[in-house]
Motif scaffolding. Sequence first.
Motif, PDB file in Angstrom:
ATOM      1  N   SER A  15      -9.293  46.854  20.556  1.00 46.00           N
ATOM      2  CA  SER A  15      -9.502  46.106  21.794  1.00 46.00           C
ATOM      3  C   SER A  15      -8.325  45.185  22.086  1.00 46.00           C
ATOM      4  O   SER A  15      -7.880  45.071  23.231  1.00 46.00           O
ATOM      5  N   CYS A  18      -5.536  47.247  23.350  1.00 41.28           N
ATOM      6  CA  CYS A  18      -5.819  47.630  24.742  1.00 41.28           C
ATOM      7  C   CYS A  18      -5.500  46.479  25.685  1.00 41.28           C
ATOM      8  O   CYS A  18      -4.947  46.683  26.775  1.00 41.28           O
ATOM      9  N   THR A  90      -0.565  49.637  19.186  1.00 47.81           N
ATOM     10  CA  THR A  90       0.299  49.167  20.257  1.00 47.81           C
ATOM     11  C   THR A  90       1.562  50.013  20.347  1.00 47.81           C
ATOM     12  O   THR A  90       2.017  50.349  21.453  1.00 47.81           O
ATOM     13  N   PHE A  93       0.594  53.249  21.998  1.00 45.29           N
ATOM     14  CA  PHE A  93       0.433  53.040  23.437  1.00 45.29           C
ATOM     15  C   PHE A  93       1.800  52.986  24.119  1.00 45.29           C
ATOM     16  O   PHE A  93       1.987  53.565  25.190  1.00 45.29           O
TER      17      PHE A  93
END
Length: 124
Positions: A15, A18, A90, A93
Amino acid sequence: MSLLVLSLILLTVFSSACAQLVLKLGVGDQKMQAAMQSGIVDSFIAAAFSPFIWLGLIIYALSVALWVWVLSKVDLSVAYPFVGIGFVVTMLFGILLLNENVTPMRIIGTVLIVGGCVLVGRSA
């Protein structure tokens, strides 16, 4: 450590990653970029009206609330090293969603962090 607590730790870490992604998308917006060039007051105003910035902050708030619950169940010295997994998420991503260039040194550093997380998890 129970499977539930481990799952919630990982959910918290995911989370948080995100939230980082959504905040990055928010500051990458053209309006936000223009405001950041104009100064700090314009930056704050643009951030106050940015849906991505708000969504990122809401995700962070939920993550913090869950983290507080996790800390009530597990020693800090056991839970906190798992935050390092956030570096992995991260980085993924960044690579997959933001087309960022990742160097071999960053990958090696991230693998070392994961190794540390595994060792800490096994010691709990």
